[in-house]
Design a protein around this motif. Structure first.
Motif, PDB file in Angstrom:
ATOM      1  N   UNK A 121     -18.517  53.774   1.141  1.00 27.80           N
ATOM      2  CA  UNK A 121     -17.539  54.040   2.199  1.00 27.80           C
ATOM      3  C   UNK A 121     -16.812  55.371   1.994  1.00 27.80           C
ATOM      4  N   UNK A 154     -17.720  57.900   0.141  1.00 26.36           N
ATOM      5  CA  UNK A 154     -18.682  58.994   0.033  1.00 26.36           C
ATOM      6  C   UNK A 154     -18.692  59.662  -1.350  1.00 26.36           C
ATOM      7  N   UNK A 203     -14.785  62.340   0.375  1.00 27.76           N
ATOM      8  CA  UNK A 203     -14.258  62.875   1.647  1.00 27.76           C
ATOM      9  C   UNK A 203     -14.128  61.816   2.726  1.00 27.76           C
ATOM     10  N   UNK A 204     -14.595  60.569   2.437  1.00 26.63           N
ATOM     11  CA  UNK A 204     -14.429  59.491   3.402  1.00 26.63           C
ATOM     12  C   UNK A 204     -15.266  59.693   4.652  1.00 26.63           C
ATOM     13  N   UNK A 205     -14.937  58.931   5.692  1.00 20.38           N
ATOM     14  CA  UNK A 205     -15.628  59.027   6.975  1.00 20.38           C
ATOM     15  C   UNK A 205     -14.571  59.117   8.073  1.00 20.38           C
ATOM     16  N   UNK A 247     -13.161  55.459   7.180  1.00 28.24           N
ATOM     17  CA  UNK A 247     -12.807  55.257   5.772  1.00 28.24           C
ATOM     18  C   UNK A 247     -12.026  56.470   5.275  1.00 28.24           C
ATOM     19  N   UNK A 288     -23.043  57.236   7.917  1.00 26.16           N
ATOM     20  CA  UNK A 288     -22.256  57.316   6.676  1.00 26.16           C
ATOM     21  C   UNK A 288     -22.794  56.333   5.640  1.00 26.16           C
ATOM     22  N   UNK A 321     -25.320  57.009   2.321  1.00 33.12           N
ATOM     23  CA  UNK A 321     -24.970  57.562   1.010  1.00 33.12           C
ATOM     24  C   UNK A 321     -25.305  56.553  -0.075  1.00 33.12           C
ATOM     25  N   UNK A 326     -21.653  65.299   3.108  1.00 32.95           N
ATOM     26  CA  UNK A 326     -21.039  64.046   3.521  1.00 32.95           C
ATOM     27  C   UNK A 326     -20.661  64.111   5.003  1.00 32.95           C
ATOM     28  N   UNK A 327     -20.581  62.916   5.599  1.00 31.45           N
ATOM     29  CA  UNK A 327     -20.306  62.790   7.030  1.00 31.45           C
ATOM     30  C   UNK A 327     -19.077  63.593   7.464  1.00 31.45           C
TER      31      UNK A 327
END
Lengths: 139, 429
Positions: free
Chosen positions: A44, A46, A50-52, A56, B351, B354, B392-393
């Motif tokens: 979640x 990453x 850096x999250x989403x 997240x 996401x 990963x 990353x996303x």
């Protein structure tokens, strides 16, 4: 004189160890914490923390990560419904599962120490005693 | 002197209230134009123009008959949640940007003289004059209210049929209906109570106010979350793209390798007929086995399918976690004939792949014949993320989120990262 010399030597060693001890402790905790992060948090939050967006929250230099350690540890223990975290007006909607039955005090201390010292973060370590005390308090 | 002052005040008041929508701060427009133009890639013969940028979380969008573009925002811009883009000199770029509606949301669509827009719990509509794009904001009516929106899959997409009905997806506030959502090892609830009020598509009357669950019909169930929702006017049926579940590798490493967890489950395209049950949370589509199978939380072992035999089958499957955020059946004349009545799908980007590389962040095209796919899907527009490798996303530059068709047959694409809007047209060589 010989005794004094010995005393000085002992003092130097003791001091060196005393200083080195936490440093080694920190390094080891970060290494252990990295494994916990990869197994439990990475999907979640990453690989780079850096999250989403919208889902997240990032773990990079936010007040939740760098601020009050108890508040941070409580999130890991008890989880979040989603929507509570607001960073500059952006909300994050996915829930955080409560991990109190999944992670030990040691693992929580390690992973928080890792997160607080990765992704550009620099903050004090979280000790097992701190997590243990909080877990008991929240019971 | 007093008279002049009064006159001045009147002029200001008339100027302020005379417009149907409020002009946005022009400085934000200037700032937006400074942003670098992204190089999205398109098939040969297609061109893209940046209509505008800097709208922020630009979700779905719709285009009026006069060419005005309306964009629904998930975060207010200068206090406005719906943005109107007007192109005065026909160069494809917005010259006048105004806004109205003080709520955030995702869904927006025009039908039969009304503009419909959704918050996460409600659906509103406004009278619109499609000849000049003017919206009568005072005509606002709340069509639907009180929908489930619990911090996950909370956005509401909209579609309308030709019989006076509006369709609203109500996403399940859950990954796979576990007792404790998203906790490894927590069992699946059986039956899943979420399905009573979410995890499906509801049908309401397009012209009745204050409808909620009691007045609506659960048109289809067993759908985790839908953002891409469109009515196909050629065959008069509803179609939806499901966002498949997460965490197969993380929760079930004994069944899924890291790579398999990234590729599964499929993101599925459904033709939705009334009463359809698409299987969530009990079933998922396994891309490796090419079968709808029981979810591991419901006794699945990548072989068992007893919970899924009677479920509605998807008509096309895509790689896992790409996040289909918009679906549009193309009916215009601008694009070459192969595109007519086919489907465009905007994939927001993954996401849950990963630590495998993230994927998606593109718009694909699926050829259709008589309401069914008539060939493989192909990437239509790409290059939104700007990724070189392994990013990353959150580092994606742009993320496709909405699709709309203009009266001239142009395709509009929105991005909800920075709020960029593209207009894609075809020029015969």
């Amino acid at each position: 004189m010989k005794k004094l010399f010995l005393a000085v030597i002992v003092f130097i060693f003791a001091t060196a160890f005393a200083i080195q001890q936490p440093a080694t402790g920190l390094k080891a905790a970060i290494a252990r914490g990295k494994t916990v992060y990869e197994n439990t948090c990475l999907a979640c939050h990453q690989p780079d923390g850096s999250g989403v967006p919208n889902m997240n929250p990032p773990l990079v230099k936010t007040k939740w990560v760098l601020g009050d350690k108890k508040a941070l540890a409580k999130i890991v223990l008890k989880g979040l419904q989603g929507g509570e975290i607001d960073i500059d007006g952006d909300k994050f909607h996915n829930p955080m599962p409560p991990l109190e039955s999944v992670l030990s005090d040691q693992e929580i201390a390690d992973v928080l120490t890792y997160v607080r010292n990765s992704f550009g973060n620099k903050a004090s370590l979280v000790t097992v005693a701190e997590v243990k005390a909080l877990r008991a308090k929240l019971k | 002197m007093k008279n002049i002052l009064l006159l001045a005040c009147t002029v200001i008041a008339v100027t302020a209230f005379g417009n149907d929508t409020t002009r946005l701060n022009p400085s934000s427009k200037r700032q937006a134009l400074k942003e670098e133009a992204p190089a999205i890639t398109l098939p040969s013969g297609f061109n893209s123009t940046v209509v505008t940028t800097g709208l922020g979380k630009a979700r779905h969008l719709t285009v009026a008959a006069n060419g005005d573009v309306f964009v629904k925002l998930e975060r207010l811009k200068d206090g406005k949640g719906i943005i109107r883009l007007h192109d005065t000199n026909n160069d494809g770029k917005a010259d006048e940007i105004s806004g109205f509606g003080n709520y955030t949301g995702t869904g927006i669509i025009i039908k039969n003289g009304y503009l419909y827009a959704s918050s996460d719990k409600e659906v509103f509509r406004y009278k619109i004059n499609e000849k000049d794009g003017k919206v009568d904001t005072a005509s606002e009516q709340k069509i639907v209210t009180g929908l489930v929106a619990a911090n996950q899959h909370q956005t509401k997409s909209l579609a309308l049929d030709n019989d006076g009905n509006i369709y609203v997806n109500i996403g399940a506030p859950s990954n796979c209906c576990q007792v404790q959502d998203r906790l490894k090892g927590s069992p699946g609830q059986d039956p899943c109570p979420i399905l009573e009020k979410a995890g499906g598509i509801w049908q309401f009357k397009a012209d009745k106010t204050n409808q909620s669950y009691a007045e609506g019909v659960r048109y289809a169930t067993g759908i985790r979350n839908v953002m891409g929702l469109d009515w196909n006017n050629q065959v008069n049926e509803l179609y939806a793209m499901q966002h498949g579940r997460d965490m197969l590798f993380q929760f079930w490493p004994e069944m899924f390798t890291q790579k398999e967890g990234a590729e599964n489950p499929a993101e599925e395209l459904f033709k939705i007929t009334k009463g359809a049950d698409c299987g969530w949370p009990y079933c998922y589509y396994d891309n490796d086995k090419q079968q709808k199978l029981n979810c591991p939380e419901y006794g699945g072992d990548r072989k068992k399918d007893d919970r899924c035999a009677d479920k509605t089958k998807s008509i096309m499957q895509f790689p896992g976690h790409l996040a289909p955020n918009a679906l549009l059946f193309y009916t215009g004349n601008n694009f070459p004939p192969k595109y007519r009545n086919g489907a465009f799908i905007a994939f927001h980007g993954s996401w849950n792949r990963a630590p495998e590389p993230q994927a998606g962040f593109f718009v694909v095209f699926v050829p259709f014949k008589d309401g069914m796919p008539a060939g493989k899907w192909e990437v239509f527009a790409d290059g939104f993320s700007g990724f070189k490798a392994g990013a990353s996303t959150g580092k994606a530059q742009y993320r496709p989120c909405g699709l709309a068709q203009g009266p001239d047959g142009a395709l509009y694409i929105s991005d909800d990262n920075k709020g960029m809007i593209w207009k894609v047209t075809y020029t015969a060589n």
